[in-house]
Design a protein around this motif. Structure first.
Motif, PDB file in Angstrom:
ATOM      1  N   MET A 293       0.903  -1.382  -0.227  1.00  0.00           N
ATOM      2  CA  MET A 293       0.028   0.189  -0.255  1.00  0.00           C
ATOM      3  C   MET A 293       1.289   0.792  -0.120  1.00  0.00           C
ATOM      4  O   MET A 293       1.390   2.005  -0.884  1.00  0.00           O
ATOM      5  CB  MET A 293      -1.102  -0.025   1.580  1.00  0.00           C
ATOM      6  N   ASP A 294       1.974   1.029   0.733  1.00  0.00           N
ATOM      7  CA  ASP A 294       2.356   2.434   0.855  1.00  0.00           C
ATOM      8  C   ASP A 294       3.508   2.735  -0.426  1.00  0.00           C
ATOM      9  O   ASP A 294       4.229   3.946  -0.540  1.00  0.00           O
ATOM     10  CB  ASP A 294       4.084   2.350   2.135  1.00  0.00           C
ATOM     11  N   GLY A 295       3.969   1.734  -0.579  1.00  0.00           N
ATOM     12  CA  GLY A 295       5.010   1.090  -2.166  1.00  0.00           C
ATOM     13  C   GLY A 295       3.892   1.863  -3.110  1.00  0.00           C
ATOM     14  O   GLY A 295       4.588   3.103  -4.124  1.00  0.00           O
ATOM     15  N   PHE A 296       2.797   1.263  -3.498  1.00  0.00           N
ATOM     16  CA  PHE A 296       2.422   1.727  -4.310  1.00  0.00           C
ATOM     17  C   PHE A 296       1.623   3.280  -4.706  1.00  0.00           C
ATOM     18  O   PHE A 296       1.703   3.779  -6.012  1.00  0.00           O
ATOM     19  CB  PHE A 296       0.948   0.718  -5.147  1.00  0.00           C
ATOM     20  N   TYR A 297       1.456   3.681  -3.219  1.00  0.00           N
ATOM     21  CA  TYR A 297       1.192   5.302  -3.251  1.00  0.00           C
ATOM     22  C   TYR A 297       2.335   5.840  -3.611  1.00  0.00           C
ATOM     23  O   TYR A 297       1.913   7.219  -4.329  1.00  0.00           O
ATOM     24  CB  TYR A 297       0.671   5.587  -2.059  1.00  0.00           C
ATOM     25  N   GLU A 298       3.708   5.621  -3.073  1.00  0.00           N
ATOM     26  CA  GLU A 298       5.040   6.228  -3.040  1.00  0.00           C
ATOM     27  C   GLU A 298       5.088   6.209  -4.974  1.00  0.00           C
ATOM     28  O   GLU A 298       4.847   7.193  -5.513  1.00  0.00           O
ATOM     29  CB  GLU A 298       5.516   5.618  -2.877  1.00  0.00           C
ATOM     30  N   VAL A 299       4.105   5.409  -5.608  1.00  0.00           N
ATOM     31  CA  VAL A 299       4.650   4.631  -6.975  1.00  0.00           C
ATOM     32  C   VAL A 299       3.985   6.297  -7.490  1.00  0.00           C
ATOM     33  O   VAL A 299       4.557   6.732  -9.049  1.00  0.00           O
ATOM     34  CB  VAL A 299       4.295   4.054  -7.772  1.00  0.00           C
ATOM     35  N   ARG A 300       2.565   6.256  -7.191  1.00  0.00           N
ATOM     36  CA  ARG A 300       1.559   7.138  -8.324  1.00  0.00           C
ATOM     37  C   ARG A 300       1.882   8.277  -8.007  1.00  0.00           C
ATOM     38  O   ARG A 300       2.254   9.538  -8.454  1.00  0.00           O
ATOM     39  CB  ARG A 300       0.147   6.376  -7.312  1.00  0.00           C
ATOM     40  N   HIS A 301       2.520   8.737  -6.261  1.00  0.00           N
ATOM     41  CA  HIS A 301       2.445  10.402  -5.945  1.00  0.00           C
ATOM     42  C   HIS A 301       3.958  11.219  -6.109  1.00  0.00           C
ATOM     43  O   HIS A 301       3.610  11.871  -5.836  1.00  0.00           O
ATOM     44  CB  HIS A 301       1.268  10.756  -4.433  1.00  0.00           C
ATOM     45  N   ARG A 302       4.677  10.203  -6.197  1.00  0.00           N
ATOM     46  CA  ARG A 302       5.963  10.683  -6.098  1.00  0.00           C
ATOM     47  C   ARG A 302       7.196  10.089  -7.186  1.00  0.00           C
ATOM     48  O   ARG A 302       8.448   9.910  -6.658  1.00  0.00           O
ATOM     49  CB  ARG A 302       6.688   9.628  -4.291  1.00  0.00           C
ATOM     50  N   GLU A 303       6.856   9.567  -8.114  1.00  0.00           N
ATOM     51  CA  GLU A 303       7.268   8.578  -8.988  1.00  0.00           C
ATOM     52  C   GLU A 303       7.850   7.700  -8.808  1.00  0.00           C
ATOM     53  O   GLU A 303       9.257   8.115  -9.630  1.00  0.00           O
ATOM     54  CB  GLU A 303       7.703   9.841  -9.584  1.00  0.00           C
ATOM     55  N   LYS A 304       8.059   7.062  -7.418  1.00  0.00           N
ATOM     56  CA  LYS A 304       8.995   6.285  -7.352  1.00  0.00           C
ATOM     57  C   LYS A 304       9.062   4.270  -8.280  1.00  0.00           C
ATOM     58  O   LYS A 304       9.668   3.680  -7.933  1.00  0.00           O
ATOM     59  CB  LYS A 304       8.375   5.511  -5.587  1.00  0.00           C
ATOM     60  N   GLY A 305       8.083   4.676  -9.563  1.00  0.00           N
ATOM     61  CA  GLY A 305       8.144   3.758  -9.962  1.00  0.00           C
ATOM     62  C   GLY A 305       8.510   3.945 -11.432  1.00  0.00           C
ATOM     63  O   GLY A 305      10.017   5.284 -11.641  1.00  0.00           O
ATOM     64  N   SER A 306       9.307   2.312 -12.406  1.00  0.00           N
ATOM     65  CA  SER A 306      10.209   2.725 -13.102  1.00  0.00           C
ATOM     66  C   SER A 306       8.828   1.561 -14.650  1.00  0.00           C
ATOM     67  O   SER A 306       8.800   0.189 -14.097  1.00  0.00           O
ATOM     68  CB  SER A 306      11.067   2.377 -12.864  1.00  0.00           C
TER      69      SER A 306
END
Length: 206
Positions: free
Chosen positions: A17-30
């Motif tokens: 939950m925290d990880g995917f939230y960061e993907v959406r709102h803080r561009e942590k994904g690639s």
């Protein structure tokens, strides 16, 4: 690509939950890393089909086509992502297409981590021990499905009930897309056959 981004999918395994939230709102994904994970899964899946022990594998290794597996996995991946994106655009989902691609790609990591060890383990198990093999794969598949569910729900900011409805609509959209693609391919084939017959007839007349 930074070390933090490379290791981030492993963080998501235990903090979805925290990880995917960061993907959406803080561009942590690639997206490239997501596609790389999917590629690794397609390779490990094909290796499993070819080299899993005879106790758990009744597939003829000579019949395994790794390229076909690769195409099938990526086609299903993009089909789901596009279908989900098209549906969530209609129901005010907050996630972008690249967020969905990242979520689904990262969610396949448990499968990558499970398939190769399971394949190696299948080489040493006896006939009455295959339950351990299926347990490993079963846990990985359940983990994969849970990560997809949490990830899609998080990036779109959906409630549980809305997420269930969206997934049902996504699978319907996938069937519609497949139908449209098959219809277009059939029309193209018919047009090609029509012009080919005209060309053949002209040749004979000349």
């Amino acid at each position: 690509m930074s070390k933090e981004k490379l290791l981030y999918p492993f963080y998501i395994l235990t903090h979805p939950m925290d990880g995917f939230y960061e993907v959406r709102h803080r561009e942590k994904g690639s997206v490239p890393l997501s596609l790389l994970i999917l590629l690794l899964f397609s390779i490990s899946f094909s290796i499993n089909k070819r080299y899993a022990g005879f106790v758990v594998n009744d597939i003829n290794p000579l019949s395994v086509n790794s390229f076909q597996d690769f195409k099938g996995i990526f086609a299903l991946f993009f089909l789901f992502c596009v279908a989900n994106w098209s549906i969530t655009c209609l129901v005010e989902g907050e996630g972008r297409l690249k967020d969905i691609v990242t979520v689904v790609g990262y969610a396949t990591l448990p499968l990558v981590l499970a398939y190769i060890p399971a394949t190696l383990f299948s080489q040493i198990i006896a006939e009455n021990e295959e339950a351990f093999y299926y347990l490993v794969l079963g846990i990985a598949i359940a983990w994969f499905l849970l990560l997809i569910f949490i990830g899609i729900m998080t990036v779109h900011n959906f409630t549980f009930g809305k997420m269930i409805g969206t997934l049902i609509c996504t699978f319907i959209a996938m069937l519609i897309i497949i139908f449209i693609i098959l219809l277009i391919m059939t029309l193209i084939q018919q047009v090609y056959t029509f012009f080919e017959s005209i060309y053949t007839e002209l040749l004979f007349r000349v």
